[in-house]
Design a protein around this motif. Structure first.
Motif, mmCIF file in Angstrom:
data_model
loop_
_atom_site.group_PDB
_atom_site.id
_atom_site.type_symbol
_atom_site.label_atom_id
_atom_site.label_comp_id
_atom_site.label_asym_id
_atom_site.label_seq_id
_atom_site.Cartn_x
_atom_site.Cartn_y
_atom_site.Cartn_z
ATOM 1 N N LEU A 106 0.827 -1.214 0.000
ATOM 2 C CA LEU A 106 0.000 0.000 0.000
ATOM 3 C C LEU A 106 0.860 1.264 0.000
ATOM 4 O O LEU A 106 0.606 2.215 -0.755
ATOM 5 N N LEU A 107 1.877 1.293 0.845
ATOM 6 C CA LEU A 107 2.717 2.487 0.951
ATOM 7 C C LEU A 107 3.585 2.687 -0.297
ATOM 8 O O LEU A 107 3.734 3.814 -0.790
ATOM 9 N N GLN A 118 1.585 3.776 -3.362
ATOM 10 C CA GLN A 118 1.285 5.206 -3.305
ATOM 11 C C GLN A 118 2.491 6.021 -3.754
ATOM 12 O O GLN A 118 2.365 7.001 -4.501
ATOM 13 N N ALA A 161 2.706 5.792 -7.481
ATOM 14 C CA ALA A 161 1.714 6.626 -8.167
ATOM 15 C C ALA A 161 2.118 8.092 -8.169
ATOM 16 O O ALA A 161 1.816 8.832 -9.122
ATOM 17 N N ASP A 162 2.818 8.541 -7.109
ATOM 18 C CA ASP A 162 3.211 9.949 -6.978
ATOM 19 C C ASP A 162 4.674 10.181 -7.350
ATOM 20 O O ASP A 162 5.246 11.208 -6.989
ATOM 21 N N ASP A 217 5.826 12.080 2.438
ATOM 22 C CA ASP A 217 5.979 11.104 1.355
ATOM 23 C C ASP A 217 7.229 10.258 1.550
ATOM 24 O O ASP A 217 7.216 9.035 1.347
#
Length: 314
Positions: free
Chosen positions: A256-257, A260, A263-264, A273
């Motif tokens: 999950l981390l 993310q 994606a960024d 972040d």
């Protein structure tokens, strides 16, 4: 006069073949996993960006964490590996399991040599992401920690294996996370190291499964058979399940981390972040260590699972 003990039934060849095939499949999957890690996180810009965030995130709180991490990493040395290797061989000799001594040497030597050869052979292209230190996959420190732990798992008696597996997973995790704290390695380096050791352990277990059952003079064979499932077998299965659950849970958190962060990846990373990517990398290390030792414990049990002594007379 007491009844003469009956001869134990022979091990079913099909069962032993299944253990060999599963072990070899795990070894192949481990090699494929290392290749995928390199292809995803080392040679692509996106992968380098994600791990660069994790590397930068390690700088936060590093001063306090490094006090502990440095001590963990200082344990790993040539002398340490040699000492544990000698201890494992002595345990095998005391148990009169002469072949185990060779298996230990194959596991530890093969794992650490493979890590160094892979690290030298693989390339890390300079894609303009962070500092260029060359390829660092797999982690040598993590390989050393995991391989000596796996060596002990091979040689100790069945009743001690669950505890050794838990200690091995903990020590491997501590070493792997410590390399992240010190910014010595990226998360993929540590996960790759765990896969290298898992692969070699699977190969050794395949070799063990092909060998005949040990003679009744071994320490394990001296244990009297009991009806049903022996207590240490229950502990083995329970410990395997516990490590697998911890590994899968940590893997979900890591996925999950890191997804993310993936994606960024094109955006400027904030402190939050970087910390999230760092936490994701650390969770990935926990997942790799727990799952690797769960698999190694299960394979070791399967490779040595056979009736070595006759049941007690009625």
């Amino acid at each position: 006069m007491p009844e003469a003990p009956t001869t134990p039934p022979p091990v079913r060849p099909a069962a032993r073949v299944a253990v060999v095939l599963v072990s070899l499949a795990v070894a192949v999957a481990s090699a494929v996993g290392v290749a995928l890690l390199w292809r995803t996180f080392v040679v692509t810009w996106a992968g380098q960006r994600v791990e660069d965030r994790a590397l930068d995130g390690a700088a936060y709180g590093q001063t306090q964490l490094w006090v502990v991490a440095e001590r963990v990493l200082d344990v790993v040395s040539v002398g340490f590996i040699a000492g544990v290797l000698v201890s494992a061989v002595l345990i095998a000799v005391v148990r009169r399991r002469w072949s185990l001594a060779m298996h230990v040497a194959l596991l530890v030597g093969g794992s650490n040599l493979t890590t160094q050869l892979v690290k030298a052979a693989l390339d890390r292209p300079d894609l303009g992401v962070g500092a260029d230190y060359g390829n660092t996959l797999p982690s040598g420190h993590t390989t050393a920690a995991a391989s000596v732990s796996a060596a002990l798992l091979l040689v100790v008696p069945p009743q001690a294996r669950p505890a050794v597996a838990v200690v091995g997973a903990t020590y491997t995790t501590a070493t792997g996370v410590s390399t992240l704290v010190g910014q010595w390695h990226r998360p993929s380096d540590v996960v790759a190291a765990a896969l290298v050791v898992l692969g070699w352990t699977a190969i050794v277990c395949a070799v063990m499964a092909l060998q005949p059952a040990p003679a009744a003079t071994t320490a394990t064979a001296a244990l009297r058979a009991v009806p049903g499932i022996d207590p240490w077998r229950r502990r083995t299965r329970g410990t395997t399940a516990l490590l697998a659950v911890l590994g899968l849970g940590s893997g979900v958190v890591a996925a999950l981390l890191l997804l993310q962060a993936w994606a960024d990846r094109a955006q400027e990373a904030s402190r939050a972040d970087e910390l999230a990517a760092y936490a994701g990398g650390a969770a990935g290390v926990v997942a790799a260590a727990c799952l690797a030792f769960a698999a190694m414990l299960a394979l070791r049990h399967a490779a040595g699972s056979r009736r070595e002594t006759p049941p007690r007379p009625a």
